[in-house]
Design an enzyme around this catalytic site. Structure first.
Site, PDB file in Angstrom:
ATOM      1  N   ASP A  23       6.214  -6.382 -16.638  1.00 33.23           N
ATOM      2  CA  ASP A  23       5.682  -5.022 -16.768  1.00 33.23           C
ATOM      3  C   ASP A  23       6.347  -4.082 -15.765  1.00 33.23           C
ATOM      4  O   ASP A  23       6.277  -2.861 -15.918  1.00 33.23           O
ATOM      5  CB  ASP A  23       4.171  -5.016 -16.538  1.00 33.23           C
ATOM      6  CG  ASP A  23       3.404  -5.624 -17.692  1.00 33.23           C
ATOM      7  OD1 ASP A  23       4.006  -5.822 -18.771  1.00 33.23           O
ATOM      8  OD2 ASP A  23       2.203  -5.902 -17.531  1.00 33.23           O
ATOM      9  N   SER A  78       1.442  -3.883  -4.316  1.00 25.72           N
ATOM     10  CA  SER A  78       2.064  -5.211  -4.246  1.00 25.72           C
ATOM     11  C   SER A  78       1.029  -6.300  -4.009  1.00 25.72           C
ATOM     12  O   SER A  78       1.093  -7.377  -4.628  1.00 25.72           O
ATOM     13  CB  SER A  78       3.115  -5.226  -3.121  1.00 25.72           C
ATOM     14  OG  SER A  78       3.684  -6.512  -2.986  1.00 25.72           O
ATOM     15  N   ASP A  98      -6.189   7.029   0.912  1.00 28.58           N
ATOM     16  CA  ASP A  98      -4.789   6.765   1.205  1.00 28.58           C
ATOM     17  C   ASP A  98      -3.861   7.684   0.410  1.00 28.58           C
ATOM     18  O   ASP A  98      -2.787   8.051   0.881  1.00 28.58           O
ATOM     19  CB  ASP A  98      -4.458   5.304   0.900  1.00 28.58           C
ATOM     20  CG  ASP A  98      -5.019   4.348   1.954  1.00 28.58           C
ATOM     21  OD1 ASP A  98      -5.538   4.836   2.974  1.00 28.58           O
ATOM     22  OD2 ASP A  98      -4.931   3.127   1.747  1.00 28.58           O
ATOM     23  N   GLY A  99      -4.282   8.066  -0.798  1.00 31.65           N
ATOM     24  CA  GLY A  99      -3.456   8.952  -1.610  1.00 31.65           C
ATOM     25  C   GLY A  99      -3.254  10.313  -0.963  1.00 31.65           C
ATOM     26  O   GLY A  99      -2.158  10.877  -1.009  1.00 31.65           O
ATOM     27  N   THR A 155      -0.191  -3.855   1.540  1.00 34.88           N
ATOM     28  CA  THR A 155      -1.623  -3.998   1.261  1.00 34.88           C
ATOM     29  C   THR A 155      -2.068  -3.098   0.104  1.00 34.88           C
ATOM     30  O   THR A 155      -3.261  -2.951  -0.135  1.00 34.88           O
ATOM     31  CB  THR A 155      -2.461  -3.657   2.510  1.00 34.88           C
ATOM     32  OG1 THR A 155      -2.052  -2.380   3.025  1.00 34.88           O
ATOM     33  CG2 THR A 155      -2.301  -4.718   3.588  1.00 34.88           C
TER      34      THR A 155
END
Length: 288
Positions: free
Chosen positions: A171, A185, A72-73, A182
């Protein structure tokens, strides 16, 4: 489909291997192939000699479709280049889970043939527009306001359309699109949101007050994050990239962007099929 660009995460040997295989298949089918510069440097000369080479920033100029090999990156990196473009992205998963890069490498030959036959769907995914100190950025998945100092919470005042929502001591805080629901989060307790939903979600990261829960808002709303005068510094992270550092008193404005990202999806697969496959929702926990 006559012009297709290919990009891959070259640090992953399998991504390079499958990108090479895809280039060979496309050449056999008479497709003009454009290789991203970095990928072209690591492919065999017999392949690169039959292809054009260009920078990813030129994909919109030359290609009708981009195939991304990695996870996905890798796809998110391409999306940042093509945001607002009419060129769709097909993500081939050579990583781990792969919600965005959903095409498995084991079916790449079939997928290529279906693409060339026009048997696929193109979906529009909403993106975020982020303003920090006069600079503008975009994100497909999410924007995160996170602590810049290790092991120290930050305080973030959050307003929606100028209405005070909460002062998060945590944080960090995430604003996610349905597409990004998905990703980070979800990992910190946020909900899964169908891509067709016209909403955003504000998700706190490890809040000090346990009653602070994820909040769904309309995607026409504008979210403003402000660091109080006594707060520690915070990073602004768009789709995993640190784009700015906030100091006390500074703010970030987040809203839905006017631009979309186009993704290629299988014609016979829905978002709910993807959830069942990736999250094992069809698995029978009673069976051993």
């Amino acid at each position: 489909m006559h012009r297709i660009a290919i990009i891959a995460y070259t640090a992953r040997p399998d991504a390079v291997k499958w990108a090479t295989h895809a280039a060979e298949r496309l050449i056999e089918e008479g497709v003009k192939v454009f290789l991203e510069d970095g990928l072209a440097e690591v492919l065999p000369e017999q392949i690169t000699a039959q292809c054009e080479t260009c920078a990813a920033t030129d994909f919109e100029k030359y290609a009708e479709l981009v195939i991304s090999f990695g996870g996905d990156g890798t796809l998110l990196g391409v999306a940042h280049v093509l945001i607002g473009s009419d060129v769709p992205i097909m993500g081939v998963n050579v990583g781990k889970l792969g919600f965005l890069a959903e095409f498995p490498v084991t079916l790449i030959d079939d997928a290529i043939m279906e693409i060339l036959k026009g048997n696929y769907r193109v979906v529009d995914r909403s993106t975020l527009h982020i303003t920090v100190g006069g600079a503008e950025f975009h994100a497909l998945n999410e924007v995160v306001i996170e602590r810049a100092v290790e092991a120290k919470m930050i305080e973030v005042r959050t307003t929606v359309d100028q209405h005070h929502v909460a002062d998060y001591r945590a944080d960090g805080v995430i604003v996610t699109t349905p597409t990004g629901s998905t990703a980070y989060s979800l990992a910190v307790g946020g909900p899964i949101i169908a891509p067709s939903a016209n909403v955003l979600c504000i998700t706190p990261i490890s809040p000090h007050t346990l009653t602070l829960r994820p909040l769904i808002i309309n995607d026409t709303n504008e979210v403003r994050f402000t660091l109080p005068s006594d707060s520690s510094e915070a990073h602004v992270v768009a789709d995993g990239r640190i784009v700015a550092t906030l100091k006390a008193g500074e703010e970030v404005l987040v809203r839905k962007s006017d631009h979309m990202v186009k993704l290629i999806k299988r014609a016979d697969n829905t978002y709910y099929d993807l959830l069942r496959e990736k999250l094992l929702w069809s698995a029978d926990a009673t069976r051993k």
